[in-house]
Design a protein around this motif. Structure first.
Motif, PDB file in Angstrom:
ATOM      1  N   PHE A 126       0.815  -1.211   0.000  1.00  0.00           N
ATOM      2  CA  PHE A 126       0.000   0.000   0.000  1.00  0.00           C
ATOM      3  C   PHE A 126       0.850   1.263   0.000  1.00  0.00           C
ATOM      4  CE2 PHE A 126      -2.911  -3.202   1.522  1.00  0.00           C
ATOM      5  CZ  PHE A 126      -4.093  -2.870   0.889  1.00  0.00           C
ATOM      6  N   SER A 127       2.131   1.144  -0.343  1.00  0.00           N
ATOM      7  CA  SER A 127       3.056   2.281  -0.301  1.00  0.00           C
ATOM      8  C   SER A 127       2.579   3.471  -1.117  1.00  0.00           C
ATOM      9  CB  SER A 127       4.423   1.875  -0.839  1.00  0.00           C
ATOM     10  OG  SER A 127       4.891   0.732  -0.205  1.00  0.00           O
ATOM     11  N   LEU A 128       1.971   3.221  -2.267  1.00  0.00           N
ATOM     12  CA  LEU A 128       1.584   4.308  -3.155  1.00  0.00           C
ATOM     13  C   LEU A 128       0.122   4.713  -3.014  1.00  0.00           C
ATOM     14  CD1 LEU A 128       3.410   3.276  -6.465  1.00  0.00           C
ATOM     15  CD2 LEU A 128       4.246   4.699  -4.594  1.00  0.00           C
ATOM     16  N   ASP A 129      -0.589   4.125  -2.052  1.00  0.00           N
ATOM     17  CA  ASP A 129      -2.005   4.439  -1.910  1.00  0.00           C
ATOM     18  C   ASP A 129      -2.195   5.945  -1.712  1.00  0.00           C
ATOM     19  OD1 ASP A 129      -4.725   4.067  -1.757  1.00  0.00           O
ATOM     20  OD2 ASP A 129      -4.702   3.557   0.374  1.00  0.00           O
ATOM     21  N   LYS A 130      -2.989   6.542  -2.580  1.00  0.00           N
ATOM     22  CA  LYS A 130      -3.321   7.968  -2.592  1.00  0.00           C
ATOM     23  C   LYS A 130      -2.147   8.866  -2.983  1.00  0.00           C
ATOM     24  CE  LYS A 130      -7.232   7.558   0.484  1.00  0.00           C
ATOM     25  NZ  LYS A 130      -7.899   7.982   1.699  1.00  0.00           N
ATOM     26  N   ALA A 131      -1.066   8.279  -3.489  1.00  0.00           N
ATOM     27  CA  ALA A 131       0.049   9.100  -3.986  1.00  0.00           C
ATOM     28  C   ALA A 131      -0.363   9.724  -5.316  1.00  0.00           C
ATOM     29  CB  ALA A 131       1.299   8.244  -4.170  1.00  0.00           C
ATOM     30  N   PRO A 132      -0.095  11.031  -5.503  1.00  0.00           N
ATOM     31  CA  PRO A 132      -0.442  11.660  -6.788  1.00  0.00           C
ATOM     32  C   PRO A 132       0.473  11.156  -7.897  1.00  0.00           C
ATOM     33  CG  PRO A 132       0.746  13.199  -5.376  1.00  0.00           C
ATOM     34  CD  PRO A 132       0.517  11.958  -4.561  1.00  0.00           C
ATOM     35  N   LEU A 133      -0.040  11.179  -9.124  1.00  0.00           N
ATOM     36  CA  LEU A 133       0.753  10.697 -10.251  1.00  0.00           C
ATOM     37  C   LEU A 133       1.951  11.613 -10.526  1.00  0.00           C
ATOM     38  CD1 LEU A 133      -1.681   8.834 -10.673  1.00  0.00           C
ATOM     39  CD2 LEU A 133      -1.453   9.238 -13.100  1.00  0.00           C
ATOM     40  N   GLU A 134       1.743  12.920 -10.489  1.00  0.00           N
ATOM     41  CA  GLU A 134       2.809  13.899 -10.719  1.00  0.00           C
ATOM     42  C   GLU A 134       3.575  13.632 -12.015  1.00  0.00           C
ATOM     43  OE1 GLU A 134       5.104  13.681  -7.103  1.00  0.00           O
ATOM     44  OE2 GLU A 134       3.753  15.031  -6.059  1.00  0.00           O
ATOM     45  N   SER A 138       0.822  16.146 -20.397  1.00  0.00           N
ATOM     46  CA  SER A 138       0.595  15.491 -21.686  1.00  0.00           C
ATOM     47  C   SER A 138       0.538  13.969 -21.560  1.00  0.00           C
ATOM     48  CB  SER A 138       1.702  15.885 -22.670  1.00  0.00           C
ATOM     49  OG  SER A 138       2.971  15.637 -22.100  1.00  0.00           O
ATOM     50  N   ILE A 139       0.939  13.415 -20.412  1.00  0.00           N
ATOM     51  CA  ILE A 139       0.921  11.965 -20.186  1.00  0.00           C
ATOM     52  C   ILE A 139      -0.143  11.568 -19.166  1.00  0.00           C
ATOM     53  CG2 ILE A 139       2.235  10.040 -19.154  1.00  0.00           C
ATOM     54  CD1 ILE A 139       4.728  11.091 -20.468  1.00  0.00           C
ATOM     55  N   GLU A 140      -0.252  12.331 -18.082  1.00  0.00           N
ATOM     56  CA  GLU A 140      -1.085  11.945 -16.942  1.00  0.00           C
ATOM     57  C   GLU A 140      -2.518  11.539 -17.282  1.00  0.00           C
ATOM     58  OE1 GLU A 140      -2.418  13.970 -12.772  1.00  0.00           O
ATOM     59  OE2 GLU A 140      -0.279  14.006 -13.266  1.00  0.00           O
ATOM     60  N   PRO A 141      -3.233  12.269 -18.163  1.00  0.00           N
ATOM     61  CA  PRO A 141      -4.634  11.878 -18.420  1.00  0.00           C
ATOM     62  C   PRO A 141      -4.791  10.502 -19.063  1.00  0.00           C
ATOM     63  CG  PRO A 141      -4.146  14.050 -19.357  1.00  0.00           C
ATOM     64  CD  PRO A 141      -2.861  13.462 -18.908  1.00  0.00           C
ATOM     65  N   PHE A 142      -3.722   9.972 -19.618  1.00  0.00           N
ATOM     66  CA  PHE A 142      -3.802   8.724 -20.374  1.00  0.00           C
ATOM     67  C   PHE A 142      -3.308   7.510 -19.584  1.00  0.00           C
ATOM     68  CE2 PHE A 142      -2.736  12.209 -23.429  1.00  0.00           C
ATOM     69  CZ  PHE A 142      -4.052  12.443 -23.821  1.00  0.00           C
ATOM     70  N   VAL A 143      -2.826   7.730 -18.359  1.00  0.00           N
ATOM     71  CA  VAL A 143      -2.299   6.641 -17.532  1.00  0.00           C
ATOM     72  C   VAL A 143      -3.453   5.865 -16.917  1.00  0.00           C
ATOM     73  CG1 VAL A 143      -0.919   6.088 -15.491  1.00  0.00           C
ATOM     74  CG2 VAL A 143      -0.135   7.836 -17.080  1.00  0.00           C
ATOM     75  N   LYS A 144      -3.367   4.529 -16.969  1.00  0.00           N
ATOM     76  CA  LYS A 144      -4.454   3.663 -16.499  1.00  0.00           C
ATOM     77  C   LYS A 144      -4.082   2.801 -15.301  1.00  0.00           C
ATOM     78  CE  LYS A 144      -7.353   4.722 -19.803  1.00  0.00           C
ATOM     79  NZ  LYS A 144      -8.660   5.292 -19.527  1.00  0.00           N
ATOM     80  N   GLU A 177      11.163  13.280 -25.336  1.00  0.00           N
ATOM     81  CA  GLU A 177      12.218  12.785 -24.455  1.00  0.00           C
ATOM     82  C   GLU A 177      12.079  13.343 -23.043  1.00  0.00           C
ATOM     83  OE1 GLU A 177      17.024  12.054 -24.207  1.00  0.00           O
ATOM     84  OE2 GLU A 177      16.128  12.698 -26.097  1.00  0.00           O
ATOM     85  N   ALA A 178      11.811  14.645 -22.923  1.00  0.00           N
ATOM     86  CA  ALA A 178      11.654  15.256 -21.599  1.00  0.00           C
ATOM     87  C   ALA A 178      10.490  14.614 -20.832  1.00  0.00           C
ATOM     88  CB  ALA A 178      11.441  16.760 -21.736  1.00  0.00           C
ATOM     89  N   ASP A 179       9.349  14.406 -21.524  1.00  0.00           N
ATOM     90  CA  ASP A 179       8.194  13.780 -20.872  1.00  0.00           C
ATOM     91  C   ASP A 179       8.509  12.355 -20.422  1.00  0.00           C
ATOM     92  OD1 ASP A 179       6.687  16.068 -21.238  1.00  0.00           O
ATOM     93  OD2 ASP A 179       5.529  15.286 -22.921  1.00  0.00           O
ATOM     94  N   LEU A 180       9.190  11.597 -21.281  1.00  0.00           N
ATOM     95  CA  LEU A 180       9.527  10.212 -20.928  1.00  0.00           C
ATOM     96  C   LEU A 180      10.568  10.149 -19.813  1.00  0.00           C
ATOM     97  CD1 LEU A 180       9.547   8.435 -24.411  1.00  0.00           C
ATOM     98  CD2 LEU A 180       7.811   8.287 -22.623  1.00  0.00           C
ATOM     99  N   LEU A 181      11.457  11.118 -19.734  1.00  0.00           N
ATOM    100  CA  LEU A 181      12.431  11.156 -18.638  1.00  0.00           C
ATOM    101  C   LEU A 181      11.731  11.402 -17.298  1.00  0.00           C
ATOM    102  CD1 LEU A 181      15.435  13.028 -20.288  1.00  0.00           C
ATOM    103  CD2 LEU A 181      15.438  10.681 -19.399  1.00  0.00           C
ATOM    104  N   ASN A 186       9.790   9.046 -12.240  1.00  0.00           N
ATOM    105  CA  ASN A 186       8.697   8.700 -11.326  1.00  0.00           C
ATOM    106  C   ASN A 186       8.616   7.198 -11.097  1.00  0.00           C
ATOM    107  OD1 ASN A 186       6.745  10.914 -10.285  1.00  0.00           O
ATOM    108  ND2 ASN A 186       7.387  11.599 -12.307  1.00  0.00           N
ATOM    109  N   LEU A 187       8.810   6.408 -12.134  1.00  0.00           N
ATOM    110  CA  LEU A 187       8.816   4.954 -11.950  1.00  0.00           C
ATOM    111  C   LEU A 187       9.910   4.550 -10.968  1.00  0.00           C
ATOM    112  CD1 LEU A 187       8.242   3.741 -15.633  1.00  0.00           C
ATOM    113  CD2 LEU A 187       6.613   3.601 -13.739  1.00  0.00           C
ATOM    114  N   GLU A 188      11.084   5.147 -11.105  1.00  0.00           N
ATOM    115  CA  GLU A 188      12.194   4.851 -10.181  1.00  0.00           C
ATOM    116  C   GLU A 188      11.841   5.287  -8.761  1.00  0.00           C
ATOM    117  OE1 GLU A 188      15.304   6.965 -12.213  1.00  0.00           O
ATOM    118  OE2 GLU A 188      15.890   5.197 -13.394  1.00  0.00           O
ATOM    119  N   LYS A 189      11.236   6.477  -8.628  1.00  0.00           N
ATOM    120  CA  LYS A 189      10.849   6.991  -7.312  1.00  0.00           C
ATOM    121  C   LYS A 189       9.825   6.074  -6.642  1.00  0.00           C
ATOM    122  CE  LYS A 189       7.789  10.292  -6.912  1.00  0.00           C
ATOM    123  NZ  LYS A 189       7.073  11.570  -7.004  1.00  0.00           N
ATOM    124  N   TRP A 190       8.815   5.640  -7.416  1.00  0.00           N
ATOM    125  CA  TRP A 190       7.787   4.766  -6.842  1.00  0.00           C
ATOM    126  C   TRP A 190       8.377   3.421  -6.436  1.00  0.00           C
ATOM    127  CZ3 TRP A 190       4.532   6.277 -11.638  1.00  0.00           C
ATOM    128  CH2 TRP A 190       3.965   7.548 -11.439  1.00  0.00           C
TER     129      TRP A 190
END
Length: 200
Positions: A126-134, A138-144, A177-181, A186-190
């Motif tokens: 439950f580490s990420l429960d209620k964590a914002p996507l941040e 241009s990417i956030e609305p499409f994450v599932k 590239e900037a968006d993917l970085l 964030n993947l590394e942080k999570w």
């Protein structure tokens, strides 16, 4: 007459060549996935998993981009998260509410193992429960969804919507590239957050 036939043949050949050329959306998507591959995000187009709301907001419908970051020498819990109101929430069908705090019974794992009817893995995290996507706007609305297992953290998103002008009017090739970085960071942080909580 010979000239007319020659013109028709040339037009036919040019028309065939133009039909083979990928359209603008396909070219943009190819650029996005090639950049993701270079950044070691291992993109794939997969069928929408049955625990994620896909096309028409229905579970398991359509296709999604699956971007997987492999973190060497990292051990992550086996868990799944969905996006609800811009936050990560544990997949309710994957959460064990039993009193046993150490194990989570996974029917799919049990089905895949013929010889053992009591397959268990560590209880969901439950580490990420209620964590914002941040993530970038241009990417956030499409994450599932997000899934972790072993040394992999996997994000599911509609990457084709990222490159479509009608769903992302602010698309700029220079921003890929900037968006993917930011996504990779964030993947590394999570992953680090889950690893810390698992140790703690």
């Amino acid at each position: 007459m010979g000239t007319l036939i020659g013109v028709i043949i040339v037009l036919f050949v040019l028309g065939s060549m133009m039909a083979l050329k990928p359209n603008g959306i396909d070219q943009r998507l190819d650029k996005l996935r090639m950049t993701a591959r270079r950044l070691q995000l291992n993109p794939k187009l997969v069928a929408c998993p049955d625990w994620i709301k896909g096309r028409d907001n229905e579970y398991g419908r359509g296709m999604l981009g699956q971007y997987c970051l492999i973190l060497e020498e990292t051990k992550l819990p086996h868990t799944r998260y969905q996006v609800i109101d811009g936050q990560w929430r544990p997949d309710s069908s994957f959460v064990d509410t039993s009193d046993d705090a150490k194990t989570l019974h996974i029917p799919s794992a049990i089905r895949s193992t013929q010889s053992n009817n009591n397959v268990t893995v560590k209880k969901t995290d439950f580490s990420l429960d209620k964590a914002p996507l941040e993530l970038p706007v241009s990417i956030e609305p499409f994450v599932k969804g997000l899934m972790t297992k072993a040394n992999s953290i996997i994000i599911y998103w509609e990457d084709i919507a990222y490159v479509r002008p009608n769903s992302n009017p602010t698309y700029h090739q220079q921003r890929i590239e900037a968006d993917l970085l930011v996504l990779k960071a964030n993947l590394e942080k999570w992953a680090i957050q889950m690893q810390k909580d698992a140790r703690g």
